[in-house]
Write a protein that holds these residues in place. Sequence first.
Motif, PDB file in Angstrom:
ATOM      1  N   SER A 192      40.513  46.685  29.937  1.00  0.00           N
ATOM      2  CA  SER A 192      41.940  46.888  29.687  1.00  0.00           C
ATOM      3  C   SER A 192      42.643  47.262  30.982  1.00  0.00           C
ATOM      4  CB  SER A 192      42.142  47.974  28.626  1.00  0.00           C
ATOM      5  OG  SER A 192      41.673  49.203  29.110  1.00  0.00           O
ATOM      6  N   GLY A 193      43.929  47.016  31.033  1.00  0.00           N
ATOM      7  CA  GLY A 193      44.711  47.378  32.202  1.00  0.00           C
ATOM      8  C   GLY A 193      44.767  46.307  33.273  1.00  0.00           C
ATOM      9  N   ILE A 194      44.359  45.062  32.944  1.00  0.00           N
ATOM     10  CA  ILE A 194      44.375  44.029  33.986  1.00  0.00           C
ATOM     11  C   ILE A 194      45.784  43.729  34.474  1.00  0.00           C
ATOM     12  CG2 ILE A 194      42.203  42.939  33.312  1.00  0.00           C
ATOM     13  CD1 ILE A 194      43.928  40.642  32.119  1.00  0.00           C
ATOM     14  N   GLY A 195      46.778  43.958  33.644  1.00  0.00           N
ATOM     15  CA  GLY A 195      48.160  43.700  34.051  1.00  0.00           C
ATOM     16  C   GLY A 195      48.610  44.569  35.211  1.00  0.00           C
ATOM     17  N   LYS A 196      47.967  45.729  35.373  1.00  0.00           N
ATOM     18  CA  LYS A 196      48.331  46.652  36.447  1.00  0.00           C
ATOM     19  C   LYS A 196      47.651  46.305  37.769  1.00  0.00           C
ATOM     20  CE  LYS A 196      48.847  50.384  33.121  1.00  0.00           C
ATOM     21  NZ  LYS A 196      48.261  51.605  32.594  1.00  0.00           N
ATOM     22  N   LEU A 254      49.181  41.112  37.866  1.00  0.00           N
ATOM     23  CA  LEU A 254      49.105  40.077  36.840  1.00  0.00           C
ATOM     24  C   LEU A 254      50.286  40.164  35.879  1.00  0.00           C
ATOM     25  CD1 LEU A 254      46.271  39.454  37.950  1.00  0.00           C
ATOM     26  CD2 LEU A 254      45.543  39.139  35.602  1.00  0.00           C
ATOM     27  N   LYS A 255      50.730  41.374  35.590  1.00  0.00           N
ATOM     28  CA  LYS A 255      51.888  41.554  34.702  1.00  0.00           C
ATOM     29  C   LYS A 255      53.119  40.865  35.286  1.00  0.00           C
ATOM     30  CE  LYS A 255      54.729  45.060  32.530  1.00  0.00           C
ATOM     31  NZ  LYS A 255      55.660  46.044  32.994  1.00  0.00           N
ATOM     32  N   ILE A 286      53.200  38.418  37.576  1.00  0.00           N
ATOM     33  CA  ILE A 286      52.995  36.961  37.592  1.00  0.00           C
ATOM     34  C   ILE A 286      53.293  36.407  36.210  1.00  0.00           C
ATOM     35  CG2 ILE A 286      51.299  35.103  37.886  1.00  0.00           C
ATOM     36  CD1 ILE A 286      49.794  37.044  39.839  1.00  0.00           C
ATOM     37  N   GLY A 287      52.771  37.079  35.188  1.00  0.00           N
ATOM     38  CA  GLY A 287      52.991  36.632  33.819  1.00  0.00           C
ATOM     39  C   GLY A 287      54.455  36.644  33.430  1.00  0.00           C
ATOM     40  N   GLU A 288      55.147  37.729  33.747  1.00  0.00           N
ATOM     41  CA  GLU A 288      56.568  37.831  33.388  1.00  0.00           C
ATOM     42  C   GLU A 288      57.391  36.729  34.045  1.00  0.00           C
ATOM     43  OE1 GLU A 288      57.747  41.830  34.329  1.00  0.00           O
ATOM     44  OE2 GLU A 288      56.910  42.622  32.473  1.00  0.00           O
ATOM     45  N   ALA A 289      57.035  36.356  35.264  1.00  0.00           N
ATOM     46  CA  ALA A 289      57.769  35.307  35.976  1.00  0.00           C
ATOM     47  C   ALA A 289      57.555  33.931  35.344  1.00  0.00           C
ATOM     48  CB  ALA A 289      57.341  35.273  37.439  1.00  0.00           C
ATOM     49  N   HIS A 290      56.504  33.811  34.532  1.00  0.00           N
ATOM     50  CA  HIS A 290      56.175  32.510  33.928  1.00  0.00           C
ATOM     51  C   HIS A 290      56.093  32.571  32.409  1.00  0.00           C
ATOM     52  CE1 HIS A 290      54.828  32.229  38.130  1.00  0.00           C
ATOM     53  NE2 HIS A 290      55.257  30.998  38.025  1.00  0.00           N
ATOM     54  N   GLU A 291      56.694  33.610  31.819  1.00  0.00           N
ATOM     55  CA  GLU A 291      56.731  33.792  30.371  1.00  0.00           C
ATOM     56  C   GLU A 291      55.339  33.784  29.750  1.00  0.00           C
ATOM     57  OE1 GLU A 291      59.555  31.040  28.708  1.00  0.00           O
ATOM     58  OE2 GLU A 291      61.202  31.890  29.859  1.00  0.00           O
ATOM     59  N   LYS A 292      54.425  34.512  30.415  1.00  0.00           N
ATOM     60  CA  LYS A 292      53.059  34.642  29.919  1.00  0.00           C
ATOM     61  C   LYS A 292      52.657  36.114  29.981  1.00  0.00           C
ATOM     62  CE  LYS A 292      51.389  30.059  31.136  1.00  0.00           C
ATOM     63  NZ  LYS A 292      51.483  29.559  29.780  1.00  0.00           N
ATOM     64  N   PRO A 326      49.739  39.110  30.822  1.00  0.00           N
ATOM     65  CA  PRO A 326      48.674  39.222  31.818  1.00  0.00           C
ATOM     66  C   PRO A 326      47.386  38.533  31.349  1.00  0.00           C
ATOM     67  CG  PRO A 326      49.794  41.315  31.612  1.00  0.00           C
ATOM     68  CD  PRO A 326      50.330  40.424  30.514  1.00  0.00           C
ATOM     69  N   MET A 327      47.080  38.655  30.053  1.00  0.00           N
ATOM     70  CA  MET A 327      45.890  37.995  29.517  1.00  0.00           C
ATOM     71  C   MET A 327      46.020  36.479  29.604  1.00  0.00           C
ATOM     72  SD  MET A 327      42.988  38.824  28.442  1.00  0.00           S
ATOM     73  CE  MET A 327      41.633  37.789  27.951  1.00  0.00           C
ATOM     74  N   GLY A 328      47.230  35.975  29.425  1.00  0.00           N
ATOM     75  CA  GLY A 328      47.462  34.538  29.571  1.00  0.00           C
ATOM     76  C   GLY A 328      47.179  34.070  30.987  1.00  0.00           C
ATOM     77  N   ILE A 329      47.569  34.871  31.970  1.00  0.00           N
ATOM     78  CA  ILE A 329      47.280  34.541  33.373  1.00  0.00           C
ATOM     79  C   ILE A 329      45.773  34.617  33.611  1.00  0.00           C
ATOM     80  CG2 ILE A 329      47.614  35.242  35.785  1.00  0.00           C
ATOM     81  CD1 ILE A 329      50.116  33.955  34.453  1.00  0.00           C
ATOM     82  N   TYR A 330      45.131  35.643  33.073  1.00  0.00           N
ATOM     83  CA  TYR A 330      43.684  35.786  33.197  1.00  0.00           C
ATOM     84  C   TYR A 330      42.974  34.562  32.617  1.00  0.00           C
ATOM     85  CZ  TYR A 330      39.057  37.952  32.870  1.00  0.00           C
ATOM     86  OH  TYR A 330      37.723  38.220  32.992  1.00  0.00           O
ATOM     87  N   GLU A 331      43.424  34.106  31.451  1.00  0.00           N
ATOM     88  CA  GLU A 331      42.816  32.938  30.816  1.00  0.00           C
ATOM     89  C   GLU A 331      42.985  31.694  31.683  1.00  0.00           C
ATOM     90  OE1 GLU A 331      44.651  33.020  26.964  1.00  0.00           O
ATOM     91  OE2 GLU A 331      43.302  34.589  26.245  1.00  0.00           O
ATOM     92  N   LEU A 332      44.138  31.572  32.341  1.00  0.00           N
ATOM     93  CA  LEU A 332      44.327  30.448  33.268  1.00  0.00           C
ATOM     94  C   LEU A 332      43.370  30.568  34.463  1.00  0.00           C
ATOM     95  CD1 LEU A 332      48.220  30.082  33.261  1.00  0.00           C
ATOM     96  CD2 LEU A 332      46.544  28.519  32.278  1.00  0.00           C
ATOM     97  N   MET A 333      43.120  31.788  34.911  1.00  0.00           N
ATOM     98  CA  MET A 333      42.152  31.997  36.001  1.00  0.00           C
ATOM     99  C   MET A 333      40.761  31.536  35.551  1.00  0.00           C
ATOM    100  SD  MET A 333      43.425  35.736  37.370  1.00  0.00           S
ATOM    101  CE  MET A 333      42.053  35.962  38.496  1.00  0.00           C
ATOM    102  N   VAL A 334      40.387  31.829  34.313  1.00  0.00           N
ATOM    103  CA  VAL A 334      39.102  31.383  33.765  1.00  0.00           C
ATOM    104  C   VAL A 334      39.055  29.864  33.763  1.00  0.00           C
ATOM    105  CG1 VAL A 334      37.634  31.333  31.703  1.00  0.00           C
ATOM    106  CG2 VAL A 334      38.728  33.467  32.403  1.00  0.00           C
ATOM    107  N   GLU A 335      40.157  29.215  33.370  1.00  0.00           N
ATOM    108  CA  GLU A 335      40.215  27.750  33.375  1.00  0.00           C
ATOM    109  C   GLU A 335      40.043  27.213  34.800  1.00  0.00           C
ATOM    110  OE1 GLU A 335      43.722  26.233  31.492  1.00  0.00           O
ATOM    111  OE2 GLU A 335      43.281  27.245  29.603  1.00  0.00           O
TER     112      GLU A 335
END
Length: 70
Positions: free
Chosen positions: A7-11, A45-46, A48-54, A56-65
Amino acid sequence: FISNPKSGIGKKTLADLCGEYNLDVKLIIEGLAAKGIKAEADQKLKDIGEAHEKTPMGIYELMVEVLSGK
Protein backbone atom coordinates in the motif's frame (compact mmCIF):
# COMPACT_ATOMS: atom_id res chain seq x y z
CA PHE A 1 8.04 -7.03 -9.81
CA ILE A 2 4.96 -8.13 -7.94
CA SER A 3 1.32 -8.21 -8.93
CA ASN A 4 0.14 -7.02 -5.52
CA PRO A 5 2.22 -4.00 -4.50
CA LYS A 6 2.49 -2.70 -0.97
CA SER A 7 0.00 0.00 0.00
CA GLY A 8 1.05 3.60 -0.47
CA ILE A 9 2.47 3.26 -3.98
CA GLY A 10 0.81 6.53 -4.96
CA LYS A 11 3.14 8.37 -2.58
CA LYS A 12 6.27 6.93 -4.21
CA THR A 13 8.08 8.49 -7.11
CA LEU A 14 8.57 6.44 -10.23
CA ALA A 15 12.31 6.37 -9.49
CA ASP A 16 11.72 5.16 -5.90
CA LEU A 17 9.40 2.38 -7.03
CA CYS A 18 11.79 1.29 -9.78
CA GLY A 19 14.66 1.30 -7.29
CA GLU A 20 12.66 -0.76 -4.83
CA TYR A 21 12.02 -3.46 -7.44
CA ASN A 22 15.35 -3.09 -9.28
CA LEU A 23 13.72 -1.86 -12.50
CA ASP A 24 15.17 0.29 -15.27
CA VAL A 25 13.36 3.61 -14.81
CA LYS A 26 14.23 4.71 -18.37
CA LEU A 27 12.64 1.54 -19.78
CA ILE A 28 9.51 2.13 -17.69
CA ILE A 29 9.26 5.79 -18.76
CA GLU A 30 9.65 4.84 -22.43
CA GLY A 31 7.13 2.02 -22.09
CA LEU A 32 4.59 4.29 -20.42
CA ALA A 33 5.15 6.90 -23.14
CA ALA A 34 4.35 4.27 -25.76
CA LYS A 35 1.02 3.81 -23.94
CA GLY A 36 0.33 7.56 -23.99
CA ILE A 37 1.44 8.20 -20.41
CA LYS A 38 3.93 11.03 -19.95
CA ALA A 39 5.95 10.41 -16.79
CA GLU A 40 9.14 11.67 -15.19
CA ALA A 41 11.31 9.74 -12.73
CA ASP A 42 10.72 12.28 -9.95
CA GLN A 43 6.91 12.23 -10.25
CA LYS A 44 4.76 10.39 -7.71
CA LEU A 45 2.53 7.67 -9.15
CA LYS A 46 -0.47 9.57 -7.79
CA ASP A 47 0.51 12.66 -9.79
CA ILE A 48 1.18 10.67 -12.96
CA GLY A 49 -2.21 9.02 -12.58
CA GLU A 50 -4.08 12.26 -11.95
CA ALA A 51 -2.55 13.80 -15.08
CA HIS A 52 -3.92 10.89 -17.13
CA GLU A 53 -7.21 10.20 -15.32
CA LYS A 54 -5.90 6.99 -13.79
CA THR A 55 -5.33 5.75 -10.25
CA PRO A 56 -1.82 5.00 -8.96
CA MET A 57 -2.74 1.31 -9.25
CA GLY A 58 -3.72 1.90 -12.87
CA ILE A 59 -0.25 3.32 -13.54
CA TYR A 60 1.31 0.38 -11.69
CA GLU A 61 -0.69 -2.04 -13.86
CA LEU A 62 0.59 -0.28 -16.98
CA MET A 63 4.14 -0.69 -15.62
CA VAL A 64 3.45 -4.44 -15.28
CA GLU A 65 2.27 -4.48 -18.91
CA VAL A 66 5.45 -2.67 -20.00
CA LEU A 67 7.57 -5.28 -18.23
CA SER A 68 5.59 -8.19 -19.67
CA GLY A 69 5.87 -6.78 -23.19
CA LYS A 70 2.16 -6.07 -23.69
